[in-house]
Design a protein around this motif. Sequence first.
Motif, PDB file in Angstrom:
ATOM      1  N   PHE B  10       7.869  -8.300   1.698  1.00 61.44           N
ATOM      2  CA  PHE B  10       7.585  -8.076   0.279  1.00 61.44           C
ATOM      3  C   PHE B  10       6.438  -7.086   0.131  1.00 61.44           C
ATOM      4  N   ASN B  11       6.282  -6.597  -1.085  1.00 59.36           N
ATOM      5  CA  ASN B  11       5.268  -5.562  -1.316  1.00 59.36           C
ATOM      6  C   ASN B  11       4.089  -6.128  -2.089  1.00 59.36           C
ATOM      7  N   GLU B  12       2.906  -5.695  -1.717  1.00 60.32           N
ATOM      8  CA  GLU B  12       1.678  -6.087  -2.405  1.00 60.32           C
ATOM      9  C   GLU B  12       0.998  -4.813  -2.892  1.00 60.32           C
ATOM     10  N   LYS B  13       0.351  -4.932  -4.055  1.00 59.03           N
ATOM     11  CA  LYS B  13      -0.400  -3.777  -4.551  1.00 59.03           C
ATOM     12  C   LYS B  13      -1.864  -3.971  -4.240  1.00 59.03           C
ATOM     13  N   GLY B  14      -2.360  -3.242  -3.298  1.00 56.94           N
ATOM     14  CA  GLY B  14      -3.790  -3.207  -3.043  1.00 56.94           C
ATOM     15  C   GLY B  14      -4.324  -1.918  -3.626  1.00 56.94           C
ATOM     16  N   ILE B  15      -5.287  -1.326  -2.960  1.00 58.68           N
ATOM     17  CA  ILE B  15      -5.751  -0.001  -3.373  1.00 58.68           C
ATOM     18  C   ILE B  15      -4.582   0.975  -3.229  1.00 58.68           C
ATOM     19  N   VAL B  16      -3.799   0.715  -2.186  1.00 56.95           N
ATOM     20  CA  VAL B  16      -2.540   1.449  -1.976  1.00 56.95           C
ATOM     21  C   VAL B  16      -1.442   0.406  -1.791  1.00 56.95           C
ATOM     22  N   PRO B  17      -0.179   0.775  -1.966  1.00 56.72           N
ATOM     23  CA  PRO B  17       0.893  -0.206  -1.731  1.00 56.72           C
ATOM     24  C   PRO B  17       0.911  -0.642  -0.257  1.00 56.72           C
ATOM     25  N   VAL B  18       1.076  -1.935  -0.047  1.00 51.36           N
ATOM     26  CA  VAL B  18       1.131  -2.479   1.313  1.00 51.36           C
ATOM     27  C   VAL B  18       2.398  -3.323   1.443  1.00 51.36           C
ATOM     28  N   THR B  19       3.137  -3.092   2.503  1.00 48.00           N
ATOM     29  CA  THR B  19       4.324  -3.906   2.771  1.00 48.00           C
ATOM     30  C   THR B  19       3.937  -5.033   3.716  1.00 48.00           C
ATOM     31  N   VAL B  20       4.194  -6.263   3.291  1.00 50.42           N
ATOM     32  CA  VAL B  20       3.841  -7.428   4.098  1.00 50.42           C
ATOM     33  C   VAL B  20       5.106  -7.962   4.775  1.00 50.42           C
ATOM     34  N   ALA B  39      11.040  -4.612  10.429  1.00 54.11           N
ATOM     35  CA  ALA B  39       9.879  -3.732  10.229  1.00 54.11           C
ATOM     36  C   ALA B  39      10.324  -2.269  10.198  1.00 54.11           C
ATOM     37  N   PHE B  40      11.247  -1.905  11.083  1.00 52.63           N
ATOM     38  CA  PHE B  40      11.750  -0.525  11.112  1.00 52.63           C
ATOM     39  C   PHE B  40      12.478  -0.197   9.804  1.00 52.63           C
ATOM     40  N   GLU B  41      13.223  -1.178   9.288  1.00 52.57           N
ATOM     41  CA  GLU B  41      13.917  -0.970   8.001  1.00 52.57           C
ATOM     42  C   GLU B  41      12.908  -0.677   6.898  1.00 52.57           C
ATOM     43  N   ALA B  42      11.813  -1.446   6.883  1.00 53.51           N
ATOM     44  CA  ALA B  42      10.783  -1.250   5.857  1.00 53.51           C
ATOM     45  C   ALA B  42      10.154   0.135   5.996  1.00 53.51           C
ATOM     46  N   ILE B  43       9.899   0.536   7.232  1.00 51.77           N
ATOM     47  CA  ILE B  43       9.296   1.857   7.470  1.00 51.77           C
ATOM     48  C   ILE B  43      10.263   2.961   7.031  1.00 51.77           C
ATOM     49  N   ALA B  45      12.377   2.749   4.791  1.00 52.24           N
ATOM     50  CA  ALA B  45      12.468   2.731   3.319  1.00 52.24           C
ATOM     51  C   ALA B  45      11.203   3.264   2.660  1.00 52.24           C
ATOM     52  N   GLY B  46      10.244   3.678   3.479  1.00 57.73           N
ATOM     53  CA  GLY B  46       9.059   4.319   2.911  1.00 57.73           C
ATOM     54  C   GLY B  46       7.743   3.603   3.123  1.00 57.73           C
ATOM     55  N   ALA B  47       7.762   2.439   3.750  1.00 53.13           N
ATOM     56  CA  ALA B  47       6.506   1.717   3.976  1.00 53.13           C
ATOM     57  C   ALA B  47       5.649   2.462   4.992  1.00 53.13           C
ATOM     58  N   ASP B  48       4.421   2.805   4.611  1.00 54.53           N
ATOM     59  CA  ASP B  48       3.527   3.419   5.594  1.00 54.53           C
ATOM     60  C   ASP B  48       2.233   2.614   5.771  1.00 54.53           C
ATOM     61  N   ASN B  49       2.118   1.499   5.043  1.00 56.35           N
ATOM     62  CA  ASN B  49       1.036   0.541   5.269  1.00 56.35           C
ATOM     63  C   ASN B  49       1.686  -0.820   5.491  1.00 56.35           C
ATOM     64  N   LEU B  50       1.556  -1.324   6.709  1.00 54.30           N
ATOM     65  CA  LEU B  50       2.286  -2.529   7.085  1.00 54.30           C
ATOM     66  C   LEU B  50       1.294  -3.622   7.471  1.00 54.30           C
ATOM     67  N   LEU B  51       1.466  -4.784   6.844  1.00 53.21           N
ATOM     68  CA  LEU B  51       0.620  -5.930   7.173  1.00 53.21           C
ATOM     69  C   LEU B  51       1.526  -7.021   7.739  1.00 53.21           C
ATOM     70  N   ILE B  52       1.283  -7.414   8.982  1.00 48.94           N
ATOM     71  CA  ILE B  52       2.111  -8.428   9.629  1.00 48.94           C
ATOM     72  C   ILE B  52       1.417  -9.778   9.474  1.00 48.94           C
ATOM     73  N   HIS B  69       3.945  -3.475  19.625  1.00 49.89           N
ATOM     74  CA  HIS B  69       3.785  -2.152  20.227  1.00 49.89           C
ATOM     75  C   HIS B  69       4.782  -1.165  19.635  1.00 49.89           C
ATOM     76  N   ALA B  70       6.037  -1.592  19.565  1.00 55.05           N
ATOM     77  CA  ALA B  70       7.087  -0.702  19.057  1.00 55.05           C
ATOM     78  C   ALA B  70       6.843  -0.355  17.590  1.00 55.05           C
ATOM     79  N   ILE B  71       6.461  -1.355  16.808  1.00 53.95           N
ATOM     80  CA  ILE B  71       6.245  -1.127  15.368  1.00 53.95           C
ATOM     81  C   ILE B  71       5.004  -0.251  15.161  1.00 53.95           C
ATOM     82  N   ALA B  72       3.948  -0.523  15.922  1.00 55.08           N
ATOM     83  CA  ALA B  72       2.720   0.275  15.793  1.00 55.08           C
ATOM     84  C   ALA B  72       2.978   1.736  16.126  1.00 55.08           C
ATOM     85  N   ARG B  73       3.808   1.966  17.136  1.00 55.06           N
ATOM     86  CA  ARG B  73       4.118   3.355  17.498  1.00 55.06           C
ATOM     87  C   ARG B  73       4.993   4.027  16.441  1.00 55.06           C
ATOM     88  N   ARG B  74       5.886   3.238  15.841  1.00 53.33           N
ATOM     89  CA  ARG B  74       6.757   3.802  14.816  1.00 53.33           C
ATOM     90  C   ARG B  74       5.958   4.137  13.547  1.00 53.33           C
TER      91      ARG B  74
END
Lengths: 156, 122
Positions: B10-20, B39-43, B45-52, B69-74
């Motif tokens: 889901f998406n949260e609005k912080g200072i910038v949009p964050v995908t959780v 996580a790759f699907e979210a990325i 779809a445009g997520a560039d701030n990811l909170l796990i 590791h894979a998600i951090a590199r992506r």
Amino acid sequence: MSRTQQLEIAADLDSLKQARDFVKETTQLAGLDENRTGELLLAVDEAVTNIVMHGCPQGGCTIQLEFEGEPDACIIRIRDNARLFDPTTKLDPDLAISPLERETPGGFGVYLFKHLVDQTSYRTTPDGRNELTLLKRMAETNISAAGFADRELDGE
Amino acid sequence: MDSNLRIAVFNEKGIVPVTVVHLTGVLDWKTHQNFEDKAFEAIAAGADNLLIDMGGVDFMGSAGIRALHAIARRIRTAGPGGATGRMALLNPSEAAMRVLKTVGLDSYFGVHDNLAEALKSF
């Protein structure tokens, strides 16, 4: 006097939960605290995963887990008929390298089980199987040199 | 202990949009691919701030390291025009923190205790 219990599982990823449940049930009955149970459970999971993924990727192998409870330690012996391999000789990954700089994140499984238990040992059994022994003490202690140096981890 | 992993995005609005990405259950070799895929699907779809969110992780093994590791590199190149995206961890459970600390990964990812603090970090 020590107590032992055994579990035999197929060497596949579907058996990981059984292995974890076996460790949890036996060690908690033996009185190992929750944190140390979690560490041993993780160590066994990684050791079993290593057998499944690297020792027997073609399937068809069998893994036997044996729990031995002693007053001062819980011991898990993992015997398998996969390819012979001593994981205790595997070199640790260089933790100084950022995970983001690694091409692959491999090597952490063996590292985890070596660092989450108090002693590891490996032998080939007389009938030609791998046997990995993981020992977790019941509590932190400073008597390792005196108290455990002579412990025979090779099992039967 | 269940052997499944439930994943909610889901998406949260912080200072910038964050995908959780909220994880509940077991993160092992049976389930890590599903986590990576979500996580790759979210990325993609445009997520560039990811909170796990790892507060609900009952068990985590080295497969969890592989997935992070894979998600951090992506995410590294997930920002606009290939700019650097960011990833942080929220409230890792004891089981997750055990792995992160043992291999020293807790010092490479931002690890936060609560959502508000985590959102501010992006």
